[in-house]
Write a protein that holds these residues in place. Structure first.
Motif, PDB file in Angstrom:
ATOM      1  N   THR A 267       0.831  -1.205   0.000  1.00  0.00           N
ATOM      2  CA  THR A 267       0.000   0.000   0.000  1.00  0.00           C
ATOM      3  C   THR A 267       0.863   1.251   0.000  1.00  0.00           C
ATOM      4  OG1 THR A 267      -1.782  -1.138   1.194  1.00  0.00           O
ATOM      5  CG2 THR A 267      -1.820   1.275   1.192  1.00  0.00           C
ATOM      6  N   THR A 268       0.769   1.998  -1.079  1.00  0.00           N
ATOM      7  CA  THR A 268       1.443   3.291  -1.178  1.00  0.00           C
ATOM      8  C   THR A 268       0.428   4.422  -1.046  1.00  0.00           C
ATOM      9  OG1 THR A 268       3.134   2.339  -2.613  1.00  0.00           O
ATOM     10  CG2 THR A 268       2.906   4.744  -2.643  1.00  0.00           C
ATOM     11  N   VAL A 269      -0.743   4.252  -1.645  1.00  0.00           N
ATOM     12  CA  VAL A 269      -1.822   5.238  -1.498  1.00  0.00           C
ATOM     13  C   VAL A 269      -3.079   4.529  -1.003  1.00  0.00           C
ATOM     14  CG1 VAL A 269      -0.937   6.830  -3.240  1.00  0.00           C
ATOM     15  CG2 VAL A 269      -2.514   5.019  -3.941  1.00  0.00           C
ATOM     16  N   VAL A 270      -3.819   5.206  -0.126  1.00  0.00           N
ATOM     17  CA  VAL A 270      -5.078   4.650   0.365  1.00  0.00           C
ATOM     18  C   VAL A 270      -6.262   5.192  -0.425  1.00  0.00           C
ATOM     19  CG1 VAL A 270      -4.170   4.248   2.678  1.00  0.00           C
ATOM     20  CG2 VAL A 270      -5.333   6.409   2.172  1.00  0.00           C
ATOM     21  N   ASP A 271      -6.035   6.224  -1.223  1.00  0.00           N
ATOM     22  CA  ASP A 271      -7.097   6.752  -2.080  1.00  0.00           C
ATOM     23  C   ASP A 271      -6.479   7.698  -3.101  1.00  0.00           C
ATOM     24  OD1 ASP A 271      -9.580   7.285  -3.185  1.00  0.00           O
ATOM     25  OD2 ASP A 271     -10.531   7.804  -1.282  1.00  0.00           O
ATOM     26  N   VAL A 272      -7.190   7.891  -4.192  1.00  0.00           N
ATOM     27  CA  VAL A 272      -6.824   8.862  -5.229  1.00  0.00           C
ATOM     28  C   VAL A 272      -8.026   9.757  -5.451  1.00  0.00           C
ATOM     29  CG1 VAL A 272      -6.171   9.192  -7.638  1.00  0.00           C
ATOM     30  CG2 VAL A 272      -5.248   7.246  -6.350  1.00  0.00           C
ATOM     31  N   LYS A 273      -7.838  11.057  -5.301  1.00  0.00           N
ATOM     32  CA  LYS A 273      -8.922  12.016  -5.459  1.00  0.00           C
ATOM     33  C   LYS A 273      -8.689  12.859  -6.706  1.00  0.00           C
ATOM     34  CE  LYS A 273     -11.041  10.871  -1.714  1.00  0.00           C
ATOM     35  NZ  LYS A 273     -12.339  10.165  -1.817  1.00  0.00           N
ATOM     36  N   ILE A 274      -9.780  13.226  -7.374  1.00  0.00           N
ATOM     37  CA  ILE A 274      -9.676  14.053  -8.577  1.00  0.00           C
ATOM     38  C   ILE A 274     -10.746  15.132  -8.553  1.00  0.00           C
ATOM     39  CG2 ILE A 274      -9.849  14.116 -11.098  1.00  0.00           C
ATOM     40  CD1 ILE A 274      -8.880  11.230 -11.184  1.00  0.00           C
ATOM     41  N   ASN A 275     -10.336  16.366  -8.781  1.00  0.00           N
ATOM     42  CA  ASN A 275     -11.244  17.472  -9.091  1.00  0.00           C
ATOM     43  C   ASN A 275     -10.884  17.987 -10.477  1.00  0.00           C
ATOM     44  OD1 ASN A 275     -12.835  17.574  -6.823  1.00  0.00           O
ATOM     45  ND2 ASN A 275     -11.729  19.243  -5.833  1.00  0.00           N
ATOM     46  N   SER A 276     -11.885  18.321 -11.264  1.00  0.00           N
ATOM     47  CA  SER A 276     -11.585  18.790 -12.617  1.00  0.00           C
ATOM     48  C   SER A 276     -12.475  19.965 -12.990  1.00  0.00           C
ATOM     49  CB  SER A 276     -11.770  17.654 -13.633  1.00  0.00           C
ATOM     50  OG  SER A 276     -13.119  17.211 -13.647  1.00  0.00           O
ATOM     51  N   LEU A 277     -12.002  20.720 -13.989  1.00  0.00           N
ATOM     52  CA  LEU A 277     -12.741  21.849 -14.552  1.00  0.00           C
ATOM     53  C   LEU A 277     -12.520  21.868 -16.062  1.00  0.00           C
ATOM     54  CD1 LEU A 277     -12.201  25.068 -12.372  1.00  0.00           C
ATOM     55  CD2 LEU A 277     -14.355  23.870 -12.787  1.00  0.00           C
ATOM     56  N   PRO A 278     -13.428  22.437 -16.811  1.00  0.00           N
ATOM     57  CA  PRO A 278     -13.169  22.637 -18.236  1.00  0.00           C
ATOM     58  C   PRO A 278     -11.893  23.442 -18.438  1.00  0.00           C
ATOM     59  CG  PRO A 278     -15.480  23.025 -17.750  1.00  0.00           C
ATOM     60  CD  PRO A 278     -14.793  22.850 -16.421  1.00  0.00           C
ATOM     61  N   THR A 279     -11.226  23.191 -19.547  1.00  0.00           N
ATOM     62  CA  THR A 279      -9.951  23.862 -19.800  1.00  0.00           C
ATOM     63  C   THR A 279      -9.853  24.254 -21.277  1.00  0.00           C
ATOM     64  OG1 THR A 279      -7.566  23.679 -19.412  1.00  0.00           O
ATOM     65  CG2 THR A 279      -8.657  21.748 -20.327  1.00  0.00           C
TER      66      THR A 279
END
Length: 521
Positions: A267-279
């Motif tokens: 285990t290196t990461v317990v979660d991956v989060k993403i926020n996005s916007l138009p670009t």
């Protein structure tokens, strides 16, 4: 209906909640104290799940120390980590909000709450913020100013998400302008191993995708305020491209074998989060920001009914996991140690240190190097000593020292050759990996580098029985202390032959994971 009655009815219907300035300030102060010693329970559970799955002994020991430290901090109301962070606050103010006073801006109110929290005599938090960052870098003394992101939204409430972000993880943030057709997952998988272990895995990584360069960074930081829910996503399956990307990165990063504290594991990461916007059609800005094992954040809303009511978690919600040293442990008396004594210490073995050691981190090392270059005598004798890279929290009550976990050793790499050649030290203690030139220097000088677990600061502090400043007291938490320790647990990360646990561990576990995938069951 009379005109007077109609007027009263109109005023009543237009009455809106009033947010008191002092309620906001008090809530900020309470929240920062709260998160200094309470992990979010979703993160605690994620670490516990990682511990149960882990097969690497070194990683399992590291996670056990993190969990034991977390419970101790919750019980003792003392900081989880000695780096009590830079305050980052997302404030969403409703367009219909009324304040009882308007003599302070939101920034000023957050700063006043921060000041009160960090100077709280019952649980003083380490002030780490320096002004004039390109020049004198003088500590502001109260951890202000905070970083505030302010949005105006619909409604009549004030919504606050606040975090205390450690420098070790913040320093590992990465930003790139990808081509529109480039793979975000490929970039993350290529980038993360280059970040080293200074961000204290296992933790979360937040990704901001889109907008503009600076907006992608804000998106990434805000994503880290979300709860850990990757396993719920795995169970129900992805429903859009963003969720598919989260799962792809989560799986591929954990197959790298980096593991807890970079020692190799599942285990290196317990979660991956993403926020996005138009670009822009020509752009794909991406920022990656990791959250360390001292993940600290809380969310509250003010509606005019008073300050935030932050409910403490129950101690029984913590897993019953305790770090236990094995039989193959080396006990060392630092007061009797000589240079030849470290020659047979082996990479990966656990060592319990007792006796006197000296501390010193960035500012102290720079001052020592300057003094040596001028031929000036040093204020302390480093001969046959270990130096511990730490900037502790001030003590309270009968504590010898406040939480005193290791800082990122890589920052001291540029000073290490000088220290080994000219001061007589025989070893160093910190967290994370050393650069190859530093590893070579350690081997050349037949010294050792020991690793203490980042994110276990309160646990480490319990091993410190006495502490006093012996030099550079003007540097505050960066002064040189003399610690007297008893059974302080560390791991040999680089031995006198140059064997390097932060290279060998991940390499070994990447192969094991690949083999397990190739031959399941």
């Amino acid at each position: 209906m009379s005109t007077q009655a109609m007027s009263a009815k109109s005023e009543s219907s237009n009455t809106k909640p009033v947010i008191k300035q002092q309620d906001f300030i008090e809530s900020i102060a309470d929240a920062l104290q709260f998160i200094s010693y309470y992990h979010p329970l979703d993160f605690v559970q994620a670490l516990a799940d990682a511990y149960e799955r882990e097969q690497s002994e070194a990683a399992k020991h590291a996670i056990a120390q993190m969990l034991q430290n977390s419970r101790m901090s919750a019980q003792g109301h003392r900081p989880i980590c000695q780096d009590t962070g830079i305050v980052t606050c997302f404030v969403k103010v409703g367009m219909d909000v009324q304040w009882d006073k308007t003599d302070m801006t939101v920034q000023e109110m957050v700063d006043e709450g921060t000041r009160r929290a960090y100077l709280n005599p019952d649980n003083p938090l380490r002030a780490s913020i320096v002004a004039d960052p390109a020049g004198t870098r003088k500590n502001t003394g109260d951890n202000t100013p905070a970083v505030v992101h302010l949005d105006m939204v619909h409604g009549a409430k004030v919504d606050v998400m606040i975090a205390a972000k450690g420098g070790g993880s913040e320093n590992k943030s990465k930003m790139v302008m990808l081509n529109p057709s480039d793979s975000v997952a490929d970039w993350v998988v290529e980038t993360l191993p280059k970040m080293g272990a200074g961000w204290c895995p296992p933790g979360m990584i937040g990704l901001g995708i889109g907008g503009t360069a600076e907006k992608s960074a804000v998106l990434a930081k805000e994503s880290l305020m979300d709860p850990v829910d990757i396993h719920e996503l795995i169970e129900r399956g992805p429903q859009n491209a963003e969720e598919e990307l989260r799962l792809e990165i989560f799986e591929r990063v954990n197959k790298l074998g980096i593991g807890a504290q970079g020692l190799g594991g599942l285990t290196t990461v317990v979660d991956v989060k993403i926020n996005s916007l138009p670009t822009h059609a020509a752009s794909k800005p991406v920022t990656l920001i990791p959250n360390c094992a001292a993940t600290r954040h809380v969310h509250f809303t003010l509606d005019g009914s008073g300050p935030a009511d932050l409910q403490p978690p129950k101690l029984e919600d913590w897993p019953d996991i305790t770090f236990e040293v094995g039989e193959n442990v080396r006990r060392v008396n630092l007061d009797e140690l000589k240079k030849d004594d470290v020659l047979d210490w082996k990479m990966g073995e656990t060592v319990l240190l007792s006796g006197k050691l000296l501390t010193g981190r960035d500012a102290a090392h720079k001052r020592i190097a300057d003094m040596l270059s001028k031929g000036e005598p040093l204020p302390v004798d480093f001969t046959d000593k270990f130096i511990y890279y730490v900037g502790p929290v001030d003590p309270v009550g009968d504590e010898a020292v406040g939480p005193a976990g290791p800082t990122t050793a890589t920052r001291m790499d540029k000073f290490t050759d000088t220290m080994l050649e000219q001061t007589g030290i025989i070893g160093m203690i910190g967290k994370a990996e050393r650069g190859q030139k530093t590893v070579d220097s350690i081997a050349q000088h037949k010294a050792v580098y020991l690793m203490a677990v980042g994110g276990a600061a309160y646990l480490v502090a319990k091993a410190v029985k006495k502490a006093k400043v012996v030099a550079f007291d003007d540097l505050g938490m960066e002064a040189i202390y003399e610690f007297e320790v008893e059974d302080m647990p560390v791991t040999v990360a680089v031995d006198a032959q140059g064997n390097n646990a932060h290279q060998a561990g991940p390499a070994t576990w990447a192969v094991k994971i690949a083999e397990a995938d190739a031959f399941p069951g």
